[in-house]
Design a protein around this motif. Sequence first.
Motif, PDB file in Angstrom:
ATOM      1  N   ILE A  96      -5.729   2.256  -5.705  1.00  0.00           N
ATOM      2  CA  ILE A  96      -4.600   1.780  -6.291  1.00  0.00           C
ATOM      3  C   ILE A  96      -3.431   1.741  -4.981  1.00  0.00           C
ATOM      4  CG2 ILE A  96      -2.432   3.160  -7.290  1.00  0.00           C
ATOM      5  CD1 ILE A  96      -5.043   4.204  -9.259  1.00  0.00           C
ATOM      6  N   LEU A  97      -3.528   2.663  -3.905  1.00  0.00           N
ATOM      7  CA  LEU A  97      -2.808   2.350  -2.560  1.00  0.00           C
ATOM      8  C   LEU A  97      -3.024   1.121  -1.949  1.00  0.00           C
ATOM      9  CD1 LEU A  97      -3.293   6.179  -1.151  1.00  0.00           C
ATOM     10  CD2 LEU A  97      -1.240   5.215  -2.351  1.00  0.00           C
ATOM     11  N   GLU A  98      -4.103   0.568  -2.058  1.00  0.00           N
ATOM     12  CA  GLU A  98      -4.273  -0.630  -1.175  1.00  0.00           C
ATOM     13  C   GLU A  98      -3.579  -1.576  -2.114  1.00  0.00           C
ATOM     14  OE1 GLU A  98      -8.225  -1.211  -0.106  1.00  0.00           O
ATOM     15  OE2 GLU A  98      -8.662   0.948   0.425  1.00  0.00           O
ATOM     16  N   HIS A  99      -3.705  -1.545  -3.528  1.00  0.00           N
ATOM     17  CA  HIS A  99      -3.077  -2.802  -4.274  1.00  0.00           C
ATOM     18  C   HIS A  99      -1.699  -2.765  -4.249  1.00  0.00           C
ATOM     19  CE1 HIS A  99      -2.859  -5.389  -7.715  1.00  0.00           C
ATOM     20  NE2 HIS A  99      -1.882  -4.385  -8.216  1.00  0.00           N
ATOM     21  N   TYR A 100      -1.144  -1.624  -4.285  1.00  0.00           N
ATOM     22  CA  TYR A 100       0.423  -1.551  -4.162  1.00  0.00           C
ATOM     23  C   TYR A 100       0.955  -2.142  -2.873  1.00  0.00           C
ATOM     24  CZ  TYR A 100       1.608   0.356  -8.859  1.00  0.00           C
ATOM     25  OH  TYR A 100       1.885   0.499 -10.079  1.00  0.00           O
ATOM     26  N   ARG A 101       0.165  -1.617  -1.803  1.00  0.00           N
ATOM     27  CA  ARG A 101       0.408  -2.181  -0.523  1.00  0.00           C
ATOM     28  C   ARG A 101       0.178  -3.407  -0.188  1.00  0.00           C
ATOM     29  NH1 ARG A 101      -2.327   1.228   2.510  1.00  0.00           N
ATOM     30  NH2 ARG A 101      -4.181   0.213   2.381  1.00  0.00           N
ATOM     31  N   GLY A 102      -0.711  -3.950  -0.856  1.00  0.00           N
ATOM     32  CA  GLY A 102      -0.894  -5.602  -0.849  1.00  0.00           C
ATOM     33  C   GLY A 102       0.205  -6.270  -1.351  1.00  0.00           C
ATOM     34  N   GLN A 103       0.619  -5.884  -2.735  1.00  0.00           N
ATOM     35  CA  GLN A 103       1.689  -6.321  -3.307  1.00  0.00           C
ATOM     36  C   GLN A 103       2.971  -6.485  -2.778  1.00  0.00           C
ATOM     37  OE1 GLN A 103       0.862  -8.593  -6.026  1.00  0.00           O
ATOM     38  NE2 GLN A 103      -1.111  -8.466  -5.045  1.00  0.00           N
ATOM     39  N   GLY A 108       5.348  -0.252  -1.115  1.00  0.00           N
ATOM     40  CA  GLY A 108       4.406  -0.103  -2.169  1.00  0.00           C
ATOM     41  C   GLY A 108       3.538   0.992  -1.860  1.00  0.00           C
ATOM     42  N   THR A 109       3.059   1.314  -0.675  1.00  0.00           N
ATOM     43  CA  THR A 109       2.379   2.684  -0.550  1.00  0.00           C
ATOM     44  C   THR A 109       2.918   3.969  -1.350  1.00  0.00           C
ATOM     45  OG1 THR A 109       1.242   1.432   1.235  1.00  0.00           O
ATOM     46  CG2 THR A 109       1.056   3.892   0.931  1.00  0.00           C
ATOM     47  N   ALA A 110       4.367   3.873  -0.423  1.00  0.00           N
ATOM     48  CA  ALA A 110       4.902   5.138  -1.082  1.00  0.00           C
ATOM     49  C   ALA A 110       5.186   5.286  -2.799  1.00  0.00           C
ATOM     50  CB  ALA A 110       6.762   5.157  -0.459  1.00  0.00           C
ATOM     51  N   LEU A 111       5.476   3.841  -3.189  1.00  0.00           N
ATOM     52  CA  LEU A 111       5.641   3.963  -4.707  1.00  0.00           C
ATOM     53  C   LEU A 111       4.529   4.380  -5.470  1.00  0.00           C
ATOM     54  CD1 LEU A 111       7.301   3.061  -6.939  1.00  0.00           C
ATOM     55  CD2 LEU A 111       6.544   0.684  -6.924  1.00  0.00           C
ATOM     56  N   ALA A 112       3.277   4.042  -4.859  1.00  0.00           N
ATOM     57  CA  ALA A 112       1.969   4.059  -5.548  1.00  0.00           C
ATOM     58  C   ALA A 112       1.845   5.710  -5.394  1.00  0.00           C
ATOM     59  CB  ALA A 112       0.807   3.462  -4.683  1.00  0.00           C
ATOM     60  N   MET A 113       2.049   6.298  -3.982  1.00  0.00           N
ATOM     61  CA  MET A 113       2.003   7.740  -3.944  1.00  0.00           C
ATOM     62  C   MET A 113       2.739   8.560  -4.913  1.00  0.00           C
ATOM     63  SD  MET A 113      -0.195   8.523  -1.627  1.00  0.00           S
ATOM     64  CE  MET A 113       0.104  10.176  -1.425  1.00  0.00           C
ATOM     65  N   THR A 114       3.758   8.033  -5.328  1.00  0.00           N
ATOM     66  CA  THR A 114       4.788   8.822  -6.183  1.00  0.00           C
ATOM     67  C   THR A 114       4.266   8.556  -7.704  1.00  0.00           C
ATOM     68  OG1 THR A 114       6.722   8.264  -5.001  1.00  0.00           O
ATOM     69  CG2 THR A 114       7.055   8.792  -7.296  1.00  0.00           C
ATOM     70  N   LEU A 115       3.894   7.446  -7.878  1.00  0.00           N
ATOM     71  CA  LEU A 115       3.050   7.147  -9.461  1.00  0.00           C
ATOM     72  C   LEU A 115       1.697   8.228  -9.451  1.00  0.00           C
ATOM     73  CD1 LEU A 115       3.170   3.575  -9.800  1.00  0.00           C
ATOM     74  CD2 LEU A 115       4.235   5.202 -11.421  1.00  0.00           C
ATOM     75  N   LEU A 116       0.887   8.249  -8.355  1.00  0.00           N
ATOM     76  CA  LEU A 116      -0.170   8.986  -8.549  1.00  0.00           C
ATOM     77  C   LEU A 116       0.213  10.525  -8.627  1.00  0.00           C
ATOM     78  CD1 LEU A 116      -2.180   7.209  -5.829  1.00  0.00           C
ATOM     79  CD2 LEU A 116      -2.728   7.350  -8.090  1.00  0.00           C
ATOM     80  N   GLU A 117       1.332  10.875  -7.929  1.00  0.00           N
ATOM     81  CA  GLU A 117       1.747  12.306  -7.968  1.00  0.00           C
ATOM     82  C   GLU A 117       2.375  12.750  -9.393  1.00  0.00           C
ATOM     83  OE1 GLU A 117       5.155  15.262  -6.202  1.00  0.00           O
ATOM     84  OE2 GLU A 117       4.848  13.368  -5.019  1.00  0.00           O
TER      85      GLU A 117
END
Length: 123
Positions: A96-103, A108-117
Amino acid sequence: MSGMSGVQAVTDLTSTAAAPAAKGPAAPVKAPATTDTGARTEAAAGVITDARARIDDLDGRIIGLVQERMAVSAVIQRERIGSGGRRVNLSREMQILEHYRGQLGRPGTALAMTLLELCRGRV
């Protein structure tokens, strides 16, 4: 005024002004649209106001999608834990982190971390 504090200066200015006697609450003064938006023309203010309404709508939809994601994640966690697994699957989180960073790049990594949290708890 050099020896006065800022508060004292404001107090002195307001107390010396001849103000009419108030008769009930004052009507709120409507600021021009350009003040609310930061725009310098009415045309720009109109565009900004419309765009802000669209952003508000998008934000509402994003929040709804995040809430839906949280509910789906809770189902996954409940099933994983119920079957003897762990609450968190780190390899999946890395995908998930890689997907958000790629897009979206680094933010995007920070956003994905927040979503995961947001989606990890409350099972």
